[in-house]
Write a protein that holds these residues in place. Sequence first.
Motif, PDB file in Angstrom:
ATOM      1  N   VAL A 290       1.043  -1.091  -0.124  1.00 39.07           N
ATOM      2  CA  VAL A 290       0.349  -0.034  -0.049  1.00 39.07           C
ATOM      3  C   VAL A 290       1.232   0.937   0.411  1.00 39.07           C
ATOM      4  O   VAL A 290       1.943   1.037   0.882  1.00 39.07           O
ATOM      5  CB  VAL A 290      -1.061   0.410   1.049  1.00 39.07           C
ATOM      6  CG1 VAL A 290      -1.954   1.098   1.365  1.00 39.07           C
ATOM      7  CG2 VAL A 290      -2.162  -0.820   0.943  1.00 39.07           C
ATOM      8  N   SER A 291       0.742   1.824  -0.781  1.00 35.13           N
ATOM      9  CA  SER A 291       0.790   3.189  -1.053  1.00 35.13           C
ATOM     10  C   SER A 291       0.174   4.617  -0.192  1.00 35.13           C
ATOM     11  O   SER A 291      -0.698   4.649  -0.771  1.00 35.13           O
ATOM     12  CB  SER A 291       1.912   3.758  -2.275  1.00 35.13           C
ATOM     13  OG  SER A 291       2.239   5.136  -2.374  1.00 35.13           O
TER      14      SER A 291
ATOM     15  N   GLN B 130      -2.135 -14.139  -9.490  1.00 36.79           N
ATOM     16  CA  GLN B 130      -2.736 -13.745  -9.726  1.00 36.79           C
ATOM     17  C   GLN B 130      -2.569 -12.735  -8.433  1.00 36.79           C
ATOM     18  O   GLN B 130      -1.474 -12.226  -7.752  1.00 36.79           O
ATOM     19  CB  GLN B 130      -3.778 -13.562  -8.411  1.00 36.79           C
ATOM     20  CG  GLN B 130      -4.986 -15.184  -8.760  1.00 36.79           C
ATOM     21  CD  GLN B 130      -5.921 -15.715  -7.801  1.00 36.79           C
ATOM     22  OE1 GLN B 130      -7.380 -14.708  -7.782  1.00 36.79           O
ATOM     23  NE2 GLN B 130      -5.710 -16.474  -6.905  1.00 36.79           N
ATOM     24  N   ALA B 131      -3.026 -11.706  -9.009  1.00 40.22           N
ATOM     25  CA  ALA B 131      -2.784  -9.968  -8.990  1.00 40.22           C
ATOM     26  C   ALA B 131      -3.988  -8.859  -9.123  1.00 40.22           C
ATOM     27  O   ALA B 131      -4.691  -8.938 -10.142  1.00 40.22           O
ATOM     28  CB  ALA B 131      -1.867  -9.108  -9.791  1.00 40.22           C
ATOM     29  N   PHE B 132      -3.765  -7.978  -8.029  1.00 36.76           N
ATOM     30  CA  PHE B 132      -4.328  -7.118  -7.723  1.00 36.76           C
ATOM     31  C   PHE B 132      -4.153  -5.673  -8.323  1.00 36.76           C
ATOM     32  O   PHE B 132      -2.897  -5.366  -7.235  1.00 36.76           O
ATOM     33  CB  PHE B 132      -5.287  -7.007  -6.955  1.00 36.76           C
ATOM     34  CG  PHE B 132      -6.326  -5.959  -6.524  1.00 36.76           C
ATOM     35  CD1 PHE B 132      -8.062  -5.997  -7.650  1.00 36.76           C
ATOM     36  CD2 PHE B 132      -5.651  -3.966  -6.164  1.00 36.76           C
ATOM     37  CE1 PHE B 132      -8.815  -5.229  -6.824  1.00 36.76           C
ATOM     38  CE2 PHE B 132      -7.827  -3.743  -5.962  1.00 36.76           C
ATOM     39  CZ  PHE B 132      -8.620  -3.817  -6.391  1.00 36.76           C
ATOM     40  N   LEU B 133      -4.173  -4.082  -9.196  1.00 37.03           N
ATOM     41  CA  LEU B 133      -3.930  -3.557  -8.789  1.00 37.03           C
ATOM     42  C   LEU B 133      -4.831  -2.088  -8.707  1.00 37.03           C
ATOM     43  O   LEU B 133      -6.154  -2.421  -9.397  1.00 37.03           O
ATOM     44  CB  LEU B 133      -3.103  -2.495  -9.770  1.00 37.03           C
ATOM     45  CG  LEU B 133      -1.426  -3.591 -10.438  1.00 37.03           C
ATOM     46  CD1 LEU B 133      -1.345  -3.813 -11.808  1.00 37.03           C
ATOM     47  CD2 LEU B 133      -0.650  -3.913  -9.670  1.00 37.03           C
ATOM     48  N   GLY B 134      -4.304  -1.064  -8.528  1.00 36.34           N
ATOM     49  CA  GLY B 134      -5.379   0.111  -7.603  1.00 36.34           C
ATOM     50  C   GLY B 134      -4.729   0.753  -7.807  1.00 36.34           C
ATOM     51  O   GLY B 134      -4.103   0.861  -6.722  1.00 36.34           O
ATOM     52  N   PHE B 135      -5.793   2.225  -7.143  1.00 35.44           N
ATOM     53  CA  PHE B 135      -5.459   3.248  -6.813  1.00 35.44           C
ATOM     54  C   PHE B 135      -6.654   4.598  -6.846  1.00 35.44           C
ATOM     55  O   PHE B 135      -7.810   4.419  -7.384  1.00 35.44           O
ATOM     56  CB  PHE B 135      -4.530   4.612  -7.830  1.00 35.44           C
ATOM     57  CG  PHE B 135      -5.289   4.531  -9.078  1.00 35.44           C
ATOM     58  CD1 PHE B 135      -5.342   6.129  -8.894  1.00 35.44           C
ATOM     59  CD2 PHE B 135      -5.053   3.851 -10.191  1.00 35.44           C
ATOM     60  CE1 PHE B 135      -6.022   6.247 -10.436  1.00 35.44           C
ATOM     61  CE2 PHE B 135      -5.024   4.486 -11.004  1.00 35.44           C
ATOM     62  CZ  PHE B 135      -5.858   5.412 -11.779  1.00 35.44           C
ATOM     63  N   ARG B 136      -6.867   5.315  -5.657  1.00 36.84           N
ATOM     64  CA  ARG B 136      -7.983   6.046  -5.112  1.00 36.84           C
ATOM     65  C   ARG B 136      -6.998   7.546  -5.422  1.00 36.84           C
ATOM     66  O   ARG B 136      -6.743   7.639  -3.823  1.00 36.84           O
ATOM     67  CB  ARG B 136      -9.038   5.400  -4.032  1.00 36.84           C
ATOM     68  CG  ARG B 136      -9.547   4.579  -4.109  1.00 36.84           C
ATOM     69  CD  ARG B 136     -10.244   4.058  -2.855  1.00 36.84           C
ATOM     70  NE  ARG B 136     -11.100   5.871  -2.329  1.00 36.84           N
ATOM     71  CZ  ARG B 136     -11.757   5.205  -1.317  1.00 36.84           C
ATOM     72  NH1 ARG B 136     -11.999   4.591  -0.710  1.00 36.84           N
ATOM     73  NH2 ARG B 136     -12.078   6.515  -0.780  1.00 36.84           N
ATOM     74  N   PRO B 137      -7.940   8.402  -6.183  1.00 41.36           N
ATOM     75  CA  PRO B 137      -7.228   9.738  -6.154  1.00 41.36           C
ATOM     76  C   PRO B 137      -7.465  10.980  -4.651  1.00 41.36           C
ATOM     77  O   PRO B 137      -7.368  11.487  -4.324  1.00 41.36           O
ATOM     78  CB  PRO B 137      -7.993  10.171  -7.017  1.00 41.36           C
ATOM     79  CG  PRO B 137      -7.793   9.332  -8.073  1.00 41.36           C
ATOM     80  CD  PRO B 137      -8.123   9.006  -7.456  1.00 41.36           C
ATOM     81  N   ASP B 138      -9.005  10.181  -4.692  1.00 44.31           N
ATOM     82  CA  ASP B 138      -9.223  10.524  -3.201  1.00 44.31           C
ATOM     83  C   ASP B 138      -8.766  10.453  -1.936  1.00 44.31           C
ATOM     84  O   ASP B 138      -8.460  11.311  -1.485  1.00 44.31           O
ATOM     85  CB  ASP B 138     -11.185  10.750  -3.166  1.00 44.31           C
ATOM     86  CG  ASP B 138     -11.145   9.163  -2.971  1.00 44.31           C
ATOM     87  OD1 ASP B 138     -10.622   8.039  -3.356  1.00 44.31           O
ATOM     88  OD2 ASP B 138     -11.494   9.503  -1.192  1.00 44.31           O
ATOM     89  N   THR B 139      -7.876   9.378  -1.575  1.00 48.70           N
ATOM     90  CA  THR B 139      -7.417   9.025  -0.372  1.00 48.70           C
ATOM     91  C   THR B 139      -5.993   9.111  -0.600  1.00 48.70           C
ATOM     92  O   THR B 139      -5.474   9.178  -0.107  1.00 48.70           O
ATOM     93  CB  THR B 139      -7.810   7.850   0.529  1.00 48.70           C
ATOM     94  OG1 THR B 139      -7.788   7.072  -0.836  1.00 48.70           O
ATOM     95  CG2 THR B 139      -8.770   7.693  -0.123  1.00 48.70           C
TER      96      THR B 139
ATOM     97  N   THR C 141      -4.353   6.886  -2.336  1.00 51.00           N
ATOM     98  CA  THR C 141      -4.023   6.121  -2.066  1.00 51.00           C
ATOM     99  C   THR C 141      -4.013   4.672  -2.945  1.00 51.00           C
ATOM    100  O   THR C 141      -4.757   4.604  -3.987  1.00 51.00           O
ATOM    101  CB  THR C 141      -4.726   4.771  -0.978  1.00 51.00           C
ATOM    102  OG1 THR C 141      -5.485   5.648   0.187  1.00 51.00           O
ATOM    103  CG2 THR C 141      -4.483   3.246  -0.304  1.00 51.00           C
ATOM    104  N   ALA C 142      -3.262   3.946  -3.259  1.00 55.02           N
ATOM    105  CA  ALA C 142      -2.747   3.245  -4.363  1.00 55.02           C
ATOM    106  C   ALA C 142      -2.310   1.340  -3.177  1.00 55.02           C
ATOM    107  O   ALA C 142      -1.988   1.778  -2.189  1.00 55.02           O
ATOM    108  CB  ALA C 142      -1.565   2.996  -5.214  1.00 55.02           C
TER     109      ALA C 142
END
Length: 359
Positions: A50-51, A321-330, A332-333
């Motif tokens: 997590v970033s 398996q892999a999961f990639l995601g990001f949220r600009p509002d927090t 967070t990646a």
Amino acid sequence: MTGRRTPWPGAPDSDEHAVSEPAPADDAALRGRLAEAVDASDAPDVVFAVSRRGRRTLLSGGTAPPPAVPREALRYEIGSASKTFTALLLTRLIRRGVLTGGEAAADCLDPGRPAGPHPVTLAHLITHTSGLPALPADFVRRGLPAWRTNPYARYPAERLTDTFLRHSPRHRPGTRWHYSNYGVSVLGHAIAATTGTPWEDLIAGQVLRALGLSGTALRAHGPETDAVGHRKDGRTPVPAFDAGGFLAAGAVRSTPFDLLTFLEAHLDPARSPAAGALRAVRVPVLRRGWGHRHVHTVGWFRHPTDGGPMYFHSGATLGQQAFLGFRPDTDTALAAVCTRRFRARDPFIATAYALLAEG
């Protein structure tokens, strides 16, 4: 080649959603949640990374003894999440004026070929609206002898492009959404053909080097650098994934550190030489389903949260398996990887999705 107008919006002048100031991260609570996620994944090797506001937290573990190389330093197969790399490549080429996205794929692969009244364009291929099935019609027959090891390796690039040129899509391009490894793979070959540069070199130059992803590769190099995948039982190893002619749809393998760097670039495009393309891949280009609830960008699935949209893509090979995601509002990646093949009611992707959705 027939040029057509760019089929999706360019990047906005500013980010689609302003980033709000999150509360200071509770590191102990976050590590506790990640530890629970690692345990729930039930795989030989697991890494959750997590970033948040530029601060990284990585937690690894698994049911197998720790490998000689730390789990977080190994490269993992990310399968279909590779499409986010291909989408960024295409978007960079469009923004540089090399392509428009409206080129007919058949004309790219076979210049001078009549495009017909409803050609499959590069934009159709990356947005899964080409009318092509998930895989070529003869894929199962050709891959069956290696079904438990590497069926994709038995379907080379030449056959994939030849099959595309010889067969018509099931549906008129642009009228239906249908997720297609086949389509994105054709896109990779079409881009390579029309630019005169192999897809591997384009990805390396336009994405990997541009974003500083030195721990990312397109082929396995050995157990000293690459994680070993396993069957559904979590005990039986499988060979390293060979994408065959499907490179653009699933060939990327990367370290958790590089995957965070890739996602952080999407969170803060201004610091990257690919800033315009990184902003553009956030822009919705397709809405489908009842009430247009399903939103897609160029390369990412986009779901709402209480604070703003989250962007994500998952992937799987025959042993990982892999999961990639990001949220600009927090700000967070999240990148998550594991070395076990997907199975019924698998908790891994759902756990990663929930972690990102919860912020």
